[in-house]
Structures are given as structure tokens and as C-alpha cells.
Design a protein around this motif. Structure first.
Motif: not given
Length: 288
Positions: A162-170
Motif C-alpha cells: 500500500a505504501k509503495e502504491i502511494a509512493k509511486w503516485y506521489k
């Protein structure tokens, strides 16, 4: 800041389905604009499933009433590439809210929608991360509903993912990426959904850790609460079932109408005033 400092115009509905979300949305555009105006809100978004077909009507109606129209889409994100269409592997998809910030963003939104429908169509009109990266200019993105990429990772218990997903979008969108907190996860919501409460809780944690702003959304599919039964009939048409079918797809346990801003401010204003004000911040950034 206390919730009394928040006024109706501080909240903006950023996740709305109209009749252009075929057999899923019931809200008619002129009625939506009238309700927004009457409620004292100054802007509203349209985010139909995989289509921009309501954009022109929406834009004209909103402008005529001096409401800021935020043109968006609830896109379907393919798990792999939008051109992968392998049975058993590519039927899954994630929801993502994309809003046009300016004219360049609107052009990119049209591009994405066109590619999704002409090249990415597999059960739904889909795009992928590569396309989002390519056409990200002028777009604001919200992490999506319970069927979003972020929420799906949270519900599967994979917080690292979940954190990796948020990091990618950010990384791609910078301060144009916001984490969506859905209203029906609030404990005081009349149709509170515990699964959403859990997702919201974890989403807030990720947002804080990665310094990403959050927004409250309502995910409206019809205008007023009393439209719920008509919406159930619409879902029956969509799924080819009868109201009497006990195991049919139903959303009658959810309140999916366009909620009054006072209700949202009452629920969220005390503990998360920023998540209310960020909806207005997004609206102020959008001018097509």
C-alpha cells in the motif's frame, strides 16, 4: 481549528456519478447543480465510470449557475498493461479518480479516456500506470474508493505494498496526489461500513507517514436519499436480476446520495478539518 469555523462552501463533492455512469448513476446533471448551489457549496466534480460523456452538459449547467465545474473521471486501472487482455489474469481492475486541473489536464483526460475505450477495453475501458505517467500533466488524482489500488492493498493486509502504491503516485503527481477518505467509513455515518472504517484508518496512517494530503469524499450515485429504491431498480437492470432476488447485487445498505455539507462537516470537521478544507483546495486549483 474547531468545526464551527468551517462553512458549507469549505466542502466540495469530488466523487460523483451522474446518469452518464450507465446503469449505475441516477443523478441528473441540472438537478445536481441546483442542489450544490442551494447547499451553499461553490464547486462540484463529475466523475463518471470510464466516460467523459457528461462533461459538456455538466460544464454548461455549472457555469450558468456560477458553480465551478471540476471535470473528472473514475478511471479503471489495469493490473498490468492496458493492452494485456488475458483471461483469468486481466479481468481485475482498480478504480482511480482523475480530475482536470486546467485545459492541458482536460486534454490529457480526453486522451486517457480515448485510449481506454479504443485500446484498453477489456470488460471495462482501462488505462495503466505507464499512460498515467505519460499524460499526468494538469491532472489531480485521488486514490479512489474501496475498489482503488491503495484500498485493495490495505484490505489484503499488505501495508508495505500500500505504501509503495502511494509512493509511486506521489512520485508521478507530486502534490497533485491526494488520499481519499470515504465518508461512509465514519463511525457516526448513518450507514457506516466497518471495512471502509478500517481502510480509512490505515489510509490516514499512510498519508501521515508519506506526507500526502487527504480528502473526504462521498461517492454519490444518486441525488437524494429517497432515490435509493430507484437506484436499486437501476442496478437490477444492470445485472439482469429482480428486486425479489435475495442474492442480487444491492447497495441498499449504503447511503450513496449527495450529502449536505453540514453533515460532512459535523462528522469530520472536529478531528480532520484539513481533510474537509483540502476538497476546497482542489476545487480552487481546478479551472478548465
Amino acid at each position: 481549528m474547531s468545526k464551527v469555523d468551517l462553512k458549507n462552501s469549505d466542502f466540495v463533492h469530488l466523487h460523483n456519478h451522474t446518469q452518464y455512469s450507465l446503469l449505475d448513476g441516477l443523478t441528473k446533471v441540472p438537478a445536481l447543480i441546483q442542489k450544490i448551489k442551494k447547499s451553499g457549496m461553490e464547486a462540484v466534480a463529475i466523475t463518471d465510470h470510464g466516460t467523459l460523456s457528461g462533461a459538456i452538459e455538466f460544464y454548461k449547467e455549472a457555469k450558468a449557475e456560477n458553480i465551478n465545474p471540476i471535470i473528472g473521471i473514475e478511471a479503471y486501472i489495469a493490473p498490468r498493461s492496458h493492452e494485456d487482455k488475458e483471461a483469468g489474469k486481466d479481468k481485475e481492475y482498480f478504480h482511480l479518480i482523475i480530475l482536470a486541473m486546467n485545459n492541458k489536464g482536460y486534454q490529457n483526460l480526453m486522451r486517457l479516456s480515448t485510449i481506454a475505450n479504443l485500446k484498453g477495453f477489456y470488460y471495462k475501458p482501462r488505462i495503466d500506470r505507464q499512460l498515467l505517467e505519460q499524460y499526468n500533466e494538469g491532472l489531480i488524482v485521488l486514490s479512489g474508493c474501496f475498489s482503488g489500488e491503495l484500498a485493495s492493498a490495505i484490505t489484503s493486509g499488505n501495508m508495505d505494498n500500500a505504501k509503495e502504491i502511494a509512493k509511486w503516485y506521489k512520485n508521478v503527481f507530486g502534490d497533485r496526489y491526494y488520499i481519499e477518505i470515504q465518508d461512509h467509513g465514519h463511525q457516526d455515518h448513518p450507514s457506516v461500513w466497518k471495512d471502509q472504517t478500517e481502510v480509512n484508518h490505515k489510509a490516514f496512517e499512510i498519508a501521515e507517514e508519506l506526507n500526502i494530503k487527504t480528502v473526504i469524499t462521498g461517492d454519490a450515485h444518486y441525488l437524494n436519499h429517497e432515490d435509493q429504491e430507484a437506484h436499486e431498480i437501476l442496478l437490477c437492470v444492470q445485472t439482469g436480476s429482480f428486486l425479489s432476488d435475495t442474492n442480487r447485487m444491492s447497495l441498499k445498505d449504503f447511503h450513496l446520495h449527495v450529502a449536505e455539507p453540514e453533515e460532512l462537516i459535523e462528522r469530520w470537521g472536529k478531528d480532520h478539518p484539513d481533510s474537509i478544507l483540502n476538497t476546497k483546495e482542489i476545487a480552487d486549483r481546478c479551472n478548465v
